[in-house]
Design a protein around this motif. Structure first.
Motif, PDB file in Angstrom:
ATOM      1  N   SER A  58       0.855  -1.181   0.000  1.00 34.08           N
ATOM      2  CA  SER A  58       0.000   0.000   0.000  1.00 34.08           C
ATOM      3  C   SER A  58       0.898   1.240   0.000  1.00 34.08           C
ATOM      4  CB  SER A  58      -0.906   0.010   1.236  1.00 34.08           C
ATOM      5  OG  SER A  58      -1.748   1.146   1.235  1.00 34.08           O
ATOM      6  N   GLN A  61       1.855   7.377   0.895  1.00 35.84           N
ATOM      7  CA  GLN A  61       1.301   8.717   0.760  1.00 35.84           C
ATOM      8  C   GLN A  61      -0.111   8.735   0.162  1.00 35.84           C
ATOM      9  OE1 GLN A  61       3.003  11.088   2.156  1.00 35.84           O
ATOM     10  NE2 GLN A  61       4.783   9.771   2.518  1.00 35.84           N
ATOM     11  N   ASP A  62      -0.705   7.587  -0.069  1.00 35.76           N
ATOM     12  CA  ASP A  62      -2.024   7.539  -0.705  1.00 35.76           C
ATOM     13  C   ASP A  62      -2.840   6.424  -0.074  1.00 35.76           C
ATOM     14  OD1 ASP A  62      -4.242   7.456  -2.318  1.00 35.76           O
ATOM     15  OD2 ASP A  62      -3.160   7.134  -4.200  1.00 35.76           O
ATOM     16  N   ASP A  63      -3.917   6.801   0.619  1.00 36.09           N
ATOM     17  CA  ASP A  63      -4.717   5.792   1.329  1.00 36.09           C
ATOM     18  C   ASP A  63      -5.932   5.332   0.537  1.00 36.09           C
ATOM     19  OD1 ASP A  63      -6.341   8.002   1.451  1.00 36.09           O
ATOM     20  OD2 ASP A  63      -6.700   7.899   3.615  1.00 36.09           O
ATOM     21  N   THR A  64      -5.948   5.571  -0.784  1.00 36.87           N
ATOM     22  CA  THR A  64      -7.104   5.188  -1.594  1.00 36.87           C
ATOM     23  C   THR A  64      -7.425   3.702  -1.463  1.00 36.87           C
ATOM     24  OG1 THR A  64      -6.634   6.931  -3.203  1.00 36.87           O
ATOM     25  CG2 THR A  64      -8.063   5.135  -3.921  1.00 36.87           C
ATOM     26  N   PRO A  84       3.957   5.788  -6.083  1.00 33.12           N
ATOM     27  CA  PRO A  84       2.537   5.588  -6.397  1.00 33.12           C
ATOM     28  C   PRO A  84       2.112   4.135  -6.248  1.00 33.12           C
ATOM     29  CG  PRO A  84       3.809   5.825  -8.417  1.00 33.12           C
ATOM     30  CD  PRO A  84       4.756   6.107  -7.285  1.00 33.12           C
TER      31      PRO A  84
END
Length: 316
Positions: A58, A61-64, A84
């Motif tokens: 995961s 910096q991105d918890d999508t 990413p």
């Protein structure tokens, strides 16, 4: 149950009347969700009454991905990385044709793989079954799943491997408790040549599946399953070989059918089913899932109906 899917992804699924390369198109609907083969396995297991944990990559910096998995009730143990996250694009056309564009995944360093393997090994101490599912990102060794099989066995757990041919083949020396490639993958694995697809209209599909499952069992798989699409699946264990036909269903979306099969098999084994009955159960679950739009999802009522039909047929 622990499901290890290192190459987790965010799926962007789009519905189109027709995909026309080189043109500008307007979609009818788009859905964003957590993805990866193990995510589908977890969906299946939850519908069958289990509470699996999923381990995967995961982006820090991105918890999508984490938000989408939490929203659907998935217990996710993230291994964070920089950069990413992975994206996969799925296009479903009115004709039934499906196009999938899979991202490669982030590059893992050697120390990162060692840390991820240690995490999986620690979590395996408290489970009976570990499922290794899906592709692996760049930087992970080809025998990554084989290493996890060994870790699981050291901790008293069974380990199932469902991945691409190279990764399944590299796991066989560790003695996985089940492998389940489709016929094209199995024959490619056994010949060392890439097989793009298998003609499921061919009358020899069942015989070829049985032959491939016997050979994979001889190479180290305790339970070797080779699936033959709408026809069914072959199983080989130390007790013998079986061809198990699939029920006839109306296919809406076959993506993830192999994942729901694995989830159905694991759930049945956990309940004490025999190897043959576990595979039969997996086939029924996969058939029911093919009748729904979302990978890994099926109607429990439809599954029960398929079970009743099979029982009636066997009683005649």
């Amino acid at each position: 149950m622990l499901v290890f899917t290192p190459n987790t992804t965010v799926d962007v699924t789009t519905w189109l009347a027709e995909l026309v390369p080189g043109s500008v198109l307007r979609d009818r609907r788009t859905v964003v969700s957590g993805g990866g083969k193990g995510v589908n396995v977890c969906r299946t297991l939850r519908l069958l009454g289990h509470a699996p944990r999923l381990v995967g990559l995961s982006p820090r910096q991105d918890d999508t991905l984490e938000r989408h998995l939490a929203a659907e009730g998935c217990v996710f143990v993230p291994f964070h990385h920089d950069g990413p996250g992975r994206l996969s694009h799925i296009v479903l056309e009115d004709s039934g044709r499906t196009t999938v564009l899979n991202g490669r995944g982030p590059q893992l360093s050697g120390p990162e793989w060692e840390a991820l393997r240690s995490l999986v090994g620690e979590l395996a101490r408290s489970t009976r079954f570990v499922v290794c599912s899906g592709s692996v990102p760049p930087g992970m060794p080809e025998d990554a799943y084989g290493q996890v099989v060994s870790l699981a066995h050291e901790r008293g757990a069974e380990c199932l491997v469902d991945s691409g041919p190279a990764f399944v083949r590299a796991s066989l020396s560790a003695g996985p408790d089940l492998v389940s490639p489709n016929l094209a993958e199995a024959e490619g694995m056994l010949t060392g040549q890439q097989v793009e697809a298998v003609d499921e209209q061919s009358d020899d599909v069942p015989d070829r599946c049985v032959d491939a499952s016997r050979r994979l069992h001889a190479m180290g798989a305790r339970r070797a399953v080779v699936t033959g699409g709408r026809y069914g699946a072959a199983l080989t264990t130390s007790a013998g070989s079986w061809w198990l036909p699939a029920p006839m269903v109306r296919v809406v979306n076959a993506i993830g059918a192999g994942d729901t099969f694995v989830g159905g098999v694991v759930a049945a084994l956990a309940s004490g089913a025999s190897d043959v009955e576990a595979v039969r159960h997996g086939i029924r679950v996969a058939a029911a899932a093919c009748e729904t739009e979302t990978a890994g999802i099926f109607s429990p009522a439809r599954l029960a109906e398929l079970e009743r039909v099979e029982l009636l047929a066997s009683a005649r």
